[in-house]
Design a protein around this motif. Structure first.
Motif, PDB file in Angstrom:
ATOM      1  N   THR A   1      37.118  34.919  34.593  1.00  0.00           N
ATOM      2  CA  THR A   1      38.482  34.433  34.802  1.00  0.00           C
ATOM      3  C   THR A   1      39.312  34.455  33.520  1.00  0.00           C
ATOM      4  N   GLU A   2      38.652  34.533  32.377  1.00  0.00           N
ATOM      5  CA  GLU A   2      39.381  34.562  31.102  1.00  0.00           C
ATOM      6  C   GLU A   2      38.511  35.232  30.055  1.00  0.00           C
TER       7      GLU A   2
ATOM      8  N   SER B   1      41.288  44.585  35.779  1.00  0.00           N
ATOM      9  CA  SER B   1      41.291  43.651  34.659  1.00  0.00           C
ATOM     10  C   SER B   1      42.683  43.081  34.455  1.00  0.00           C
ATOM     11  N   ILE B   2      42.734  41.851  33.944  1.00  0.00           N
ATOM     12  CA  ILE B   2      43.994  41.182  33.641  1.00  0.00           C
ATOM     13  C   ILE B   2      44.195  41.220  32.123  1.00  0.00           C
ATOM     14  N   GLY B   3      45.337  41.726  31.707  1.00  0.00           N
ATOM     15  CA  GLY B   3      45.618  41.774  30.277  1.00  0.00           C
ATOM     16  C   GLY B   3      45.003  43.005  29.643  1.00  0.00           C
TER      17      GLY B   3
ATOM     18  N   GLN C   1      37.846  40.796  36.747  1.00  0.00           N
ATOM     19  CA  GLN C   1      36.812  41.677  37.255  1.00  0.00           C
ATOM     20  C   GLN C   1      35.543  40.892  37.603  1.00  0.00           C
ATOM     21  N   ALA C   2      34.678  41.545  38.356  1.00  0.00           N
ATOM     22  CA  ALA C   2      33.388  40.972  38.709  1.00  0.00           C
ATOM     23  C   ALA C   2      32.324  42.053  38.544  1.00  0.00           C
ATOM     24  N   ALA C   3      31.105  41.615  38.265  1.00  0.00           N
ATOM     25  CA  ALA C   3      29.974  42.541  38.141  1.00  0.00           C
ATOM     26  C   ALA C   3      28.806  41.998  38.951  1.00  0.00           C
TER      27      ALA C   3
END
Length: 222
Positions: free
Chosen positions: A183-184, A219-221, A202-204
């Motif tokens: 989340t960050e 992805s964020i950022g 993202q998730a893995a």
């Protein structure tokens, strides 16, 4: 007489030499035992305490809010709980989870997650220190971020063919899997075969007997 004296001198020398070796061996043994005890105390320590909820030990004893958590000792939850390290890192532990905590002499922190779910809010780590989540299927390494790790079985569809001219048969099954959601910040996920960076948004997924680390999401950022 000279012959007897010549025989006695080597025997005395051998006995004296043997006593010296015996004393040296005894000293080394004591040093090894003391060193092992000191190392065990150092490597078993953890700076984590129970912040919220209750965790259980193998002997049935429960640890409530404010209680220190012994290092490398398996704890379980019946309901949610939170563990906090002195550097500000917090580990929220899901219901019916099983894990242990460990802090190295150099300050690196490890969560050994055997079953269940944890959500980690990791404070920025000093140089040379890391925060590690160890699971049966791989490791997650961070230096300061927010993420969750779930260690449980995952439903899958298995296809089986009897020949080239027949439609494949399918059936449902479950396999051990570990899911990481960031989340960050970002984390490094690795198993025996490869490694991948997973960013916020993202998730893995790590799956048993599968080399691929399945990363999904945007992805964020940067």
């Amino acid at each position: 007489r000279y012959l007897e004296a010549d025989r006695v001198r080597p025997l005395r020398f051998f006995r004296a030499h043997w006593r010296g070796l015996t004393k040296l061996a005894a000293m080394l043994l004591v040093s090894l035992v003391v060193g092992a005890l000191v190392l065990d105390r150092v490597t078993s320590r953890t700076s984590a305490v129970v912040r919220e909820g209750t965790v259980g030990l193998r002997n049935g004893k429960g640890l409530g809010s404010g209680a220190p958590i012994p290092g490398r000792t398996v704890i379980t939850t019946r309901g949610e709980a939170t563990a906090a390290f002195t550097d500000g890192t917090q580990v929220r532990i899901g219901d019916r989870s099983r894990l242990s905590l460990f802090e190295s002499p150099f300050g690196s922190e490890t969560v050994n997650l055997r079953q269940g779910r944890v959500f980690c809010e990791v404070s920025p780590q000093q140089a040379g220190r890391t925060f590690l989540i160890h699971t049966p299927l791989g490791d997650i390494v961070v230096v300061g971020t927010k993420f969750s790790v779930t260690c449980q079985e995952e439903p899958v569809t298995v296809y089986k063919t009897a020949g080239t001219d027949t439609d494949p048969e399918s059936f449902r099954d479950v396999i051990p899997a570990v899911r990481i959601e960031v989340t960050e910040g970002r984390v490094l996920v690795k198993n025996r075969y490869e490694r991948a960076y997973v960013k916020a948004g993202q998730a893995a997924v790590l799956r048993k007997n599968q080399a691929l680390i399945d990363v999904t999401g945007d992805s964020i950022g940067p």
